[in-house]
Motif scaffolding. Structure first.
Motif, short mmCIF file in Angstrom:
data_model
loop_
_atom_site.label_atom_id
_atom_site.label_comp_id
_atom_site.label_asym_id
_atom_site.label_seq_id
_atom_site.Cartn_x
_atom_site.Cartn_y
_atom_site.Cartn_z
N GLY A 136 0.81 -1.20 0.00
CA GLY A 136 0.00 0.00 0.00
C GLY A 136 0.85 1.26 0.00
O GLY A 136 2.08 1.22 -0.07
N ALA A 137 0.17 2.39 0.10
CA ALA A 137 0.84 3.69 0.00
C ALA A 137 1.61 4.02 1.26
O ALA A 137 1.34 3.52 2.34
CB ALA A 137 -0.20 4.77 -0.28
N ASN A 138 2.58 4.93 1.12
CA ASN A 138 3.27 5.45 2.29
C ASN A 138 2.34 6.25 3.18
O ASN A 138 2.42 6.18 4.40
CB ASN A 138 4.44 6.33 1.86
CG ASN A 138 5.70 5.54 1.55
OD1 ASN A 138 6.08 4.63 2.27
ND2 ASN A 138 6.35 5.89 0.44
N VAL A 139 1.46 7.05 2.57
CA VAL A 139 0.49 7.85 3.31
C VAL A 139 -0.89 7.56 2.75
O VAL A 139 -1.12 7.71 1.54
CB VAL A 139 0.78 9.36 3.21
CG1 VAL A 139 -0.28 10.17 3.97
CG2 VAL A 139 2.18 9.68 3.73
N VAL A 140 -1.83 7.14 3.61
CA VAL A 140 -3.20 6.86 3.20
C VAL A 140 -4.13 7.76 4.00
O VAL A 140 -4.06 7.79 5.24
CB VAL A 140 -3.59 5.39 3.44
CG1 VAL A 140 -5.06 5.16 3.10
CG2 VAL A 140 -2.72 4.47 2.60
N ALA A 141 -4.99 8.51 3.32
CA ALA A 141 -5.97 9.37 3.98
C ALA A 141 -7.37 8.93 3.57
O ALA A 141 -7.72 8.99 2.39
CB ALA A 141 -5.74 10.82 3.61
#
Length: 230
Positions: A136-141
């Motif tokens: 997955g992404a480094n930062v997930v919002a």
């Protein structure tokens, strides 16, 4: 190290209130044999806000299969867990719906899931290096308010930043590079995304900025309308 099993399964979990996290190093235990193994995630670590020159190698990483794209998206959207939680993604920092977090001058490296996950909370991240999320992404919002300023976001097996479900995102002065997916991906309609011209993108595997297609937007709006009617 984040060895605990359970929801939301993160190293640092802010559920409510205000939290300031400064000059910390955060990683997950993952498949590491011990703490010394896990801390290899910071081998050759730079000053926060500066890129790693190379990806730190962990002894146990050969046993972790790379997740296919559809599994990475599922990991971004919802990090659930069960009794087998040792094999499931783990976040570095999780920001819950009633929390407000300042993340400044930190190194977040080699987490199994996103380095930072925001679930309807508020995050201000300034001058951090967030790197090498394995799935997955480094930062997930996923909803909430997020401000990213002067961060180094690199090397995820997935996107650099992944935005879902009416998130309000402001990003300026970040360097987003070397992620296998997009630099920034906007997955659904609603919310507001402001990307300043001083963000830098380099060597990402897909588009620097990825937005949903017209069909995906229509589906997203229909889903939001149905939810509002419940």
């Amino acid at each position: 190290m984040g060895e605990g099993v359970g929801y939301p399964n993160a190293v640092l979990f802010a559920e409510a209130g205000t939290l300031s996290v400064e000059a910390c190093r955060i990683t997950c235990g993952g498949g590491a044999r011990d703490e010394a193994d896990a801390l290899r995630a910071f081998a050759g670590a730079p000053t926060p806000g500066v890129p790693f020159e190379q990806r730190p190698q962990l002894p146990a990483e050969a046993s972790l299969p790379a997740a296919p794209p559809h599994e990475r998206l599922q990991a971004d959207a919802a990090l659930s867990s069960d009794a087998g939680g040792n094999e499931l993604p783990q976040s570095g920092v999780w920001v819950g719906a009633a929390a407000r977090v300042l993340l400044r001058g930190c190194l977040i490296s080699r987490t199994l899931g996103p380095g930072v996950k925001v679930y309807r909370g508020e995050l201000e991240a300034v001058g951090n290096t967030i790197a090498f999320a394995s799935r997955g992404a480094n930062v997930v919002a996923n909803g909430g308010r997020v401000r990213l300023s002067r961060n180094q976001i690199q090397g995820a097996t997935g996107d650099g930043v992944s935005v879902w479900n009416c998130t309000q995102l402001s990003a300026d002065g970040n360097r987003i590079e070397g992620n296998t997916g997009s630099g920034v991906v906007i997955n659904s309609c609603g919310g507001r995304v402001s990307l300043g011209p001083d963000n830098e993108f380099a060597a990402n595997g897909a588009q620097d900025i990825s937005r949903p297609s017209a069909r995906e937007l229509a589906c997203s709006r229909a889903a939001a309308a149905a939810l509002a009617a419940c």
